[in-house]
Design a protein around this motif. Structure first.
Motif, PDB file in Angstrom:
ATOM      1  N   MET A  32      51.198 -12.509  -6.603  1.00 25.87           N
ATOM      2  CA  MET A  32      50.251 -12.453  -7.688  1.00 25.87           C
ATOM      3  C   MET A  32      48.861 -12.250  -7.095  1.00 25.87           C
ATOM      4  N   LYS A  33      48.089 -11.391  -7.706  1.00 25.06           N
ATOM      5  CA  LYS A  33      46.735 -11.102  -7.244  1.00 25.06           C
ATOM      6  C   LYS A  33      45.755 -11.820  -8.169  1.00 25.06           C
ATOM      7  N   TYR A  34      44.776 -12.498  -7.567  1.00 27.19           N
ATOM      8  CA  TYR A  34      43.779 -13.234  -8.340  1.00 27.19           C
ATOM      9  C   TYR A  34      42.394 -12.689  -8.042  1.00 27.19           C
ATOM     10  N   TRP A  35      41.535 -12.776  -9.038  1.00 26.12           N
ATOM     11  CA  TRP A  35      40.135 -12.406  -8.865  1.00 26.12           C
ATOM     12  C   TRP A  35      39.307 -13.404  -9.667  1.00 26.12           C
ATOM     13  N   ASN A  36      38.450 -14.127  -8.997  1.00 27.38           N
ATOM     14  CA  ASN A  36      37.602 -15.147  -9.616  1.00 27.38           C
ATOM     15  C   ASN A  36      38.413 -16.155 -10.426  1.00 27.38           C
ATOM     16  N   TYR A  43      45.498  -7.769 -13.097  1.00 29.47           N
ATOM     17  CA  TYR A  43      46.558  -6.777 -13.252  1.00 29.47           C
ATOM     18  C   TYR A  43      46.284  -5.511 -12.457  1.00 29.47           C
ATOM     19  N   ALA A  44      45.046  -5.116 -12.371  1.00 31.47           N
ATOM     20  CA  ALA A  44      44.679  -3.880 -11.667  1.00 31.47           C
ATOM     21  C   ALA A  44      44.895  -4.049 -10.170  1.00 31.47           C
ATOM     22  N   PRO A  45      45.154  -2.954  -9.468  1.00 29.22           N
ATOM     23  CA  PRO A  45      45.344  -3.059  -8.020  1.00 29.22           C
ATOM     24  C   PRO A  45      44.074  -3.454  -7.278  1.00 29.22           C
ATOM     25  N   ARG A  46      42.909  -3.248  -7.899  1.00 30.67           N
ATOM     26  CA  ARG A  46      41.628  -3.567  -7.246  1.00 30.67           C
ATOM     27  C   ARG A  46      40.654  -4.135  -8.270  1.00 30.67           C
ATOM     28  N   SER A  47      39.612  -4.775  -7.767  1.00 25.77           N
ATOM     29  CA  SER A  47      38.602  -5.351  -8.654  1.00 25.77           C
ATOM     30  C   SER A  47      37.732  -4.232  -9.249  1.00 25.77           C
ATOM     31  N   PRO A  48      36.972  -4.539 -10.307  1.00 23.67           N
ATOM     32  CA  PRO A  48      36.225  -3.483 -11.006  1.00 23.67           C
ATOM     33  C   PRO A  48      35.173  -2.771 -10.156  1.00 23.67           C
ATOM     34  N   ASP A  49      34.642  -3.409  -9.130  1.00 18.21           N
ATOM     35  CA  ASP A  49      33.621  -2.742  -8.322  1.00 18.21           C
ATOM     36  C   ASP A  49      34.167  -1.506  -7.621  1.00 18.21           C
ATOM     37  N   TYR A  50      35.471  -1.469  -7.353  1.00 15.60           N
ATOM     38  CA  TYR A  50      36.088  -0.299  -6.730  1.00 15.60           C
ATOM     39  C   TYR A  50      36.017   0.921  -7.656  1.00 15.60           C
ATOM     40  N   TYR A  51      36.063   0.673  -8.953  1.00 17.53           N
ATOM     41  CA  TYR A  51      36.078   1.755  -9.944  1.00 17.53           C
ATOM     42  C   TYR A  51      34.677   2.155 -10.407  1.00 17.53           C
ATOM     43  N   ALA A  52      33.653   1.532  -9.852  1.00 14.17           N
ATOM     44  CA  ALA A  52      32.277   1.774 -10.298  1.00 14.17           C
ATOM     45  C   ALA A  52      31.931   3.261 -10.242  1.00 14.17           C
ATOM     46  N   ILE A  53      31.189   3.682 -11.226  1.00 17.64           N
ATOM     47  CA  ILE A  53      30.824   5.088 -11.340  1.00 17.64           C
ATOM     48  C   ILE A  53      29.790   5.426 -10.272  1.00 17.64           C
ATOM     49  N   PRO A  54      30.074   6.466  -9.470  1.00 19.05           N
ATOM     50  CA  PRO A  54      29.151   6.838  -8.389  1.00 19.05           C
ATOM     51  C   PRO A  54      27.777   7.238  -8.918  1.00 19.05           C
ATOM     52  N   GLY A  55      26.737   6.786  -8.229  1.00 17.35           N
ATOM     53  CA  GLY A  55      25.382   7.192  -8.556  1.00 17.35           C
ATOM     54  C   GLY A  55      24.751   6.473  -9.734  1.00 17.35           C
ATOM     55  N   ALA A  68      51.805  -3.265 -13.704  1.00 18.78           N
ATOM     56  CA  ALA A  68      51.251  -4.425 -12.986  1.00 18.78           C
ATOM     57  C   ALA A  68      52.371  -5.328 -12.480  1.00 18.78           C
ATOM     58  N   GLU A  69      53.396  -5.501 -13.290  1.00 21.59           N
ATOM     59  CA  GLU A  69      54.550  -6.315 -12.889  1.00 21.59           C
ATOM     60  C   GLU A  69      55.263  -5.690 -11.691  1.00 21.59           C
ATOM     61  N   ARG A  70      55.421  -4.383 -11.706  1.00 26.60           N
ATOM     62  CA  ARG A  70      56.066  -3.689 -10.588  1.00 26.60           C
ATOM     63  C   ARG A  70      55.225  -3.821  -9.320  1.00 26.60           C
ATOM     64  N   LEU A  71      53.903  -3.752  -9.451  1.00 33.24           N
ATOM     65  CA  LEU A  71      53.029  -3.911  -8.291  1.00 33.24           C
ATOM     66  C   LEU A  71      53.185  -5.298  -7.681  1.00 33.24           C
ATOM     67  N   VAL A  72      53.302  -6.324  -8.523  1.00 38.31           N
ATOM     68  CA  VAL A  72      53.505  -7.695  -8.034  1.00 38.31           C
ATOM     69  C   VAL A  72      54.859  -7.803  -7.347  1.00 38.31           C
ATOM     70  N   ASP A  73      55.916  -7.248  -7.962  1.00 39.52           N
ATOM     71  CA  ASP A  73      57.254  -7.302  -7.372  1.00 39.52           C
ATOM     72  C   ASP A  73      57.300  -6.585  -6.030  1.00 39.52           C
ATOM     73  N   THR A  74      56.614  -5.460  -5.921  1.00 38.04           N
ATOM     74  CA  THR A  74      56.588  -4.701  -4.673  1.00 38.04           C
ATOM     75  C   THR A  74      55.939  -5.523  -3.571  1.00 38.04           C
ATOM     76  N   LYS A  75      54.853  -6.194  -3.890  1.00 36.00           N
ATOM     77  CA  LYS A  75      54.173  -7.018  -2.882  1.00 36.00           C
ATOM     78  C   LYS A  75      55.041  -8.207  -2.489  1.00 36.00           C
ATOM     79  N   ARG A  76      55.748  -8.787  -3.434  1.00 37.55           N
ATOM     80  CA  ARG A  76      56.635  -9.903  -3.146  1.00 37.55           C
ATOM     81  C   ARG A  76      57.737  -9.462  -2.182  1.00 37.55           C
ATOM     82  N   GLU A  77      58.327  -8.294  -2.455  1.00 38.13           N
ATOM     83  CA  GLU A  77      59.389  -7.780  -1.596  1.00 38.13           C
ATOM     84  C   GLU A  77      58.852  -7.419  -0.221  1.00 38.13           C
ATOM     85  N   ALA A  78      57.635  -6.910  -0.151  1.00 36.55           N
ATOM     86  CA  ALA A  78      57.050  -6.532   1.129  1.00 36.55           C
ATOM     87  C   ALA A  78      56.892  -7.751   2.030  1.00 36.55           C
TER      88      ALA A  78
END
Length: 175
Positions: free
Chosen positions: A1-5, A10-22, A134-144
Motif C-alpha cells: 500500500m502506498k501512503y502520502w501524508n 491510489y496514483a502511482p506518484r504524488s501530485p507534484d509529479y504531475y504539475a504542469i510545466p512552466g 490502483a488495486e493491480r498496482l498494489v498487488d504488483t508491488k506486493r508480489e515484487a
C-alpha cells in the motif's frame, strides 16, 4: 500500500509529479502544497488523462482540462456529501482500492452536484476502472516483494518490464 501524508494514495506518484510545466500555480501543486491526499485520490480517479501530462510536457494542454470555479466547488463539496449510509465520499476515497471499489459500486453519487458535472454513471465507471488499476498496482508491488518473477506495468509510458530489470526505469521529473 502506498501512503502520502497519512492517506492511502491510489496514483502511482504524488501530485507534484504531475504539475504542469512552466506554471507556478496549478491544481497539482495546490494539492501537494496543502497535502490533500483524499482530494488527490478523487482527482486521479476522475481524470485518467492526467497520467499523460508528465509524458508529454510540451503538449500538456492537450491532456489537461481545468475545472471551472463551479466545478471546483462541486468537486470539493462532493467529498463531504454522505453517499452511502453515514459514509462520505471522502471516507470511501480513504479506503484501500478493493474496499473503495466495493463501496463506490453501492454509493449514491447522484446526491453530489459533481456527479452531474462529471458525467454521471460514466464518472462512476471511470473511477471504478481506475480503482481496479490502483488495486493491480498494489498487488504488483506486493508480489515484487516476494522475489517472484513479476512483470511491472508502467501505465504512464504504457510498457511492461520485469521488476528490477534495466528495462524498467521510472522517469522522475521535478515539479
Amino acid at each position: 500500500m502506498k501512503y502520502w501524508n497519512g492517506s492511502i494514495m491510489y496514483a502511482p506518484r504524488s501530485p507534484d509529479y504531475y504539475a504542469i510545466p512552466g506554471t507556478g500555480h496549478c491544481i497539482f501543486r495546490l494539492m501537494h502544497k496543502y497535502e490533500d491526499g483524499i482530494a488527490w485520490n478523487l482527482y486521479w480517479l476522475s481524470k485518467p488523462q492526467t497520467d499523460l501530462i508528465p509524458v508529454h510536457p510540451d503538449d500538456w494542454h492537450r491532456h489537461y482540462e481545468a475545472f471551472s470555479a463551479e466545478e471546483t466547488r462541486a468537486f470539493y463539496d462532493a467529498l463531504d456529501v454522505r453517499v452511502l449510509n453515514q459514509m462520505t465520499l471522502a471516507t470511501i476515497m480513504s479506503q484501500p482500492p478493493r474496499e473503495a471499489r466495493r463501496l463506490l459500486k453501492r454509493a449514491r453519487l447522484e446526491r453530489t452536484r459533481f456527479y452531474h458535472m462529471a458525467g454521471g454513471e460514466l464518472w462512476r465507471a471511470t473511477m471504478l476502472g481506475r480503482l481496479f488499476l490502483a488495486e493491480r498496482l498494489v498487488d504488483t508491488k506486493r508480489e515484487a516483494g516476494t522475489g517472484g518473477n513479476v512483470v511491472v506495468a508502467d501505465f504512464i509510458l504504457q510498457r511492461y518490464a520485469v521488476a528490477g530489470s534495466s528495462e524498467y526505469k521510472q522517469i522522475r521529473r521535478p515539479a
